[in-house]
Design an enzyme around this catalytic site. Structure first.
Site, PDB file in Angstrom:
ATOM      1  N   HIS A  92      26.171 107.222   1.298  1.00  0.00           N
ATOM      2  CA  HIS A  92      26.642 106.971  -0.065  1.00  0.00           C
ATOM      3  C   HIS A  92      27.748 105.913  -0.023  1.00  0.00           C
ATOM      4  O   HIS A  92      28.535 105.874   0.925  1.00  0.00           O
ATOM      5  CB  HIS A  92      27.162 108.284  -0.677  1.00  0.00           C
ATOM      6  N   GLU A 164      21.855 102.216  -5.300  1.00  0.00           N
ATOM      7  CA  GLU A 164      23.067 102.494  -6.065  1.00  0.00           C
ATOM      8  C   GLU A 164      24.044 101.314  -5.955  1.00  0.00           C
ATOM      9  O   GLU A 164      24.795 101.215  -4.973  1.00  0.00           O
ATOM     10  CB  GLU A 164      23.768 103.743  -5.517  1.00  0.00           C
TER      11      GLU A 164
END
Ligand code: PGA
Length: 245
Positions: A92, A164
């Site tokens: 992430h 993302e």
């Protein structure tokens, strides 16, 4: 292939709050798509007990890149599996930024997850919004080629790639649709150089029920990674229900 919606709780929820949300989610008997909730480590036991009869799958937000016992403070993929996790978020942007995780470490996590029968959700994306030039392509090529290195072709079907863009996370607006679609096609191009298998590619970054339907009806977007909007039962279920049947 049905769409996949992943809730990323990040570092949120007391045990009481976690219990309330998980109980509400577990009561829902059917969903129009596949749902995963990635809760903080400390809530995995609770989530595993409350969700095991539901359709919702359990995921973690990270894992250790090694399996030896000598990693104080870390959680191994085997422990995650033991708690009933089926998915794990890897790489992430917040972990890349605040914990200096590089692509080599991330690749070790992807390989370990797959070896232990967990589906890695590999997050990739650019830090800055610079639509022109080769910046975006260079970033994605590096993240994907190193992040997915040493994978056997058939392992990629158990891997989810989450696009993302860091500039669209935790903001008021998600990235524009044309940017998302162009980047996902770039991602598919890079992945195709590695394997003929079609990988699942989902989008994350300021998704909520007001902007999810447009994304979920795109054949090239296989699902969503949802942060803030997964923390509230009504917002999360409205996002899920925006999925075309
Ligand atoms: P957000 O977070 O939906 O709150 O922007 C998404 C993510 O970081 O995965």
């Amino acid at each position: 292939m049905s769409k996949l919606i992943v809730g990323n709780w990040k570092m949120n929820k007391s045990s009481k709050e976690a219990q309330e949300l998980l109980e509400e989610l577990a009561k829902k008997s059917s969903f129009c798509c596949d749902i995963v909730v990635c809760v903080p480590y400390v809530h995995l036991g609770l989530a595993s007990r409350l969700l095991h009869k539901s359709q919702i799958k359990l995921g973690a937000q990270n894992c250790c890149h090694e399996t030896s016992h000598k990693f104080t403070g870390e959680i191994s993929v085997r422990m995650l599996k033991d708690f009933g996790c089926e998915y794990v978020i890897v790489g992430h942007s917040e972990r890349r930024k605040h914990f200096a995780e590089d692509d080599l470490i991330i690749n070790k996590k992807v390989l370990l997850a797959l070896k232990n029968d967990l589906k890695p959700i590999l997050c990739v994306g650019e830090e800055l919004h610079e639509p022109d030039g080769s910046y975006l392509k260079d970033v994605l090529e590096t993240q994907l080629k190193i992040g997915l290195a040493k994978l056997e072709a058939n392992q990629l079907k158990n891997c989810i790639i989450a696009y993302e863009p860091a500039w669209a996370i935790n903001t008021k607006e998600r990235a524009p649709l044309d940017h998302i679609l162009n980047t996902i096609s770039l991602i598919r191009g890079v992945v195709r150089e590695l394997t003929a298998v079609r990988a699942a590619v989902i989008y994350g970054g300021s998704v909520d029920f007001t902007n999810s339907a447009e994304l979920l009806k795109q054949p090239d977007i296989d699902g969503l990674l949802v942060g803030r909007a997964s923390l509230d039962f009504s917002e999360f279920t409205k996002t899920i229900h925006s999925c075309p049947h």
